[in-house]
Scaffold this active site. Structure first.
Site, short mmCIF file in Angstrom:
data_model
loop_
_atom_site.label_atom_id
_atom_site.label_comp_id
_atom_site.label_asym_id
_atom_site.label_seq_id
_atom_site.Cartn_x
_atom_site.Cartn_y
_atom_site.Cartn_z
N CYS A 159 0.83 -1.13 -0.04
CA CYS A 159 0.00 -0.06 0.07
C CYS A 159 0.81 1.11 0.15
CB CYS A 159 -0.92 0.05 1.20
SG CYS A 159 -1.83 1.51 1.35
N LEU A 160 0.53 2.27 -0.93
CA LEU A 160 1.52 3.38 -0.77
C LEU A 160 1.38 4.04 0.43
CD1 LEU A 160 0.26 4.53 -4.43
CD2 LEU A 160 2.66 3.93 -3.82
N GLU A 183 -9.00 -0.51 -2.53
CA GLU A 183 -9.31 0.98 -2.65
C GLU A 183 -10.45 1.56 -1.89
OE1 GLU A 183 -6.53 2.54 -3.27
OE2 GLU A 183 -5.86 0.81 -4.38
N HIS A 239 -10.23 1.45 1.64
CA HIS A 239 -9.52 2.76 2.04
C HIS A 239 -10.74 3.82 2.41
CE1 HIS A 239 -5.29 2.50 2.01
NE2 HIS A 239 -5.27 2.11 0.86
NI NI Z 1 -3.57 1.18 -0.23
#
Ligand code: NI
Length: 182
Positions: free
Chosen positions: A90-91, A133, A136
């Protein structure tokens, strides 16, 4: 906030735990933000990015697993089927890599940037990425799926990230330690 000022938020930043607000009226600003998000995702070597990850608590995601870019507003999963698990990064969690069990197939409903409704039938990697996503947007992260053993393994890393989230330094090489950044 101008779209050009967006940057990736790291684990420890409280916005990553907030439920994103639905977009009530799609406006040109949303389209700008989605484009900025796509740019940040590509620059970070990611295949997906959600608005809370760049500090915006709004229901928007971008995804590109190699078959084209999706820019989605208010995405929801309306159908799930089967099971599938891949190692996900995950970024917002550089250096963390976890196998997450998800549905193999999903049907996602969303709006595009011109407020047109659309449906995506996704399978495999694209399905995982969309689920990641959309998580998130609910304030959910891959660490929430970690087993007890995994939690022990990543505990130190998470402490480090929390500290760094405060001084906002992100090493690019480290973020690539997992093959897939979502
Ligand atoms: Ni992520």
């Amino acid at each position: 906030m101008p779209a050009t000022a967006l940057k990736i938020r790291i684990y420890g930043d409280l916005i990553l735990r907030k439920k994103a607000k639905p977009v009530l009226k799609v406006q040109p600003r949303h389209s700008e933000v989605l484009s900025a998000m796509a740019k940040i995702m590509y620059e970070g070597g990611g295949i997906g990015l959600a608005a809370p990850q760049v500090g915006l608590s709004e229901s928007m995601i971008v995804v590109d697993v190699g078959n084209g870019l999706y820019k989605l507003i208010n995405p929801i999963i309306v159908k799930r089927e089967g099971f599938y698990a891949i190692e996900e990064g995950c970024l917002s969690l550089p250096g963390v890599c976890l196998k997450v069990k998800r549905a193999r197939k999903v049907l996602v409903r969303a709006l595009d940037e011109s407020a047109k409704s659309l449906e995506i039938e996704a399978e495999g990697l694209l399905a995982c990425c969309l689920q990641h996503e959309i998580d998130h947007l609910k304030g959910k992260l891959i660490v929430d799926y970690a087993s007890f053993i995994d939690k022990l393994k990543i505990r130190k890393k998470l402490e480090e990230l929390k500290k760094r989230s405060a001084d906002e330094s992100l090493s690019k090489s480290e973020s690539k330690s997992c093959k897939l950044q979502l």
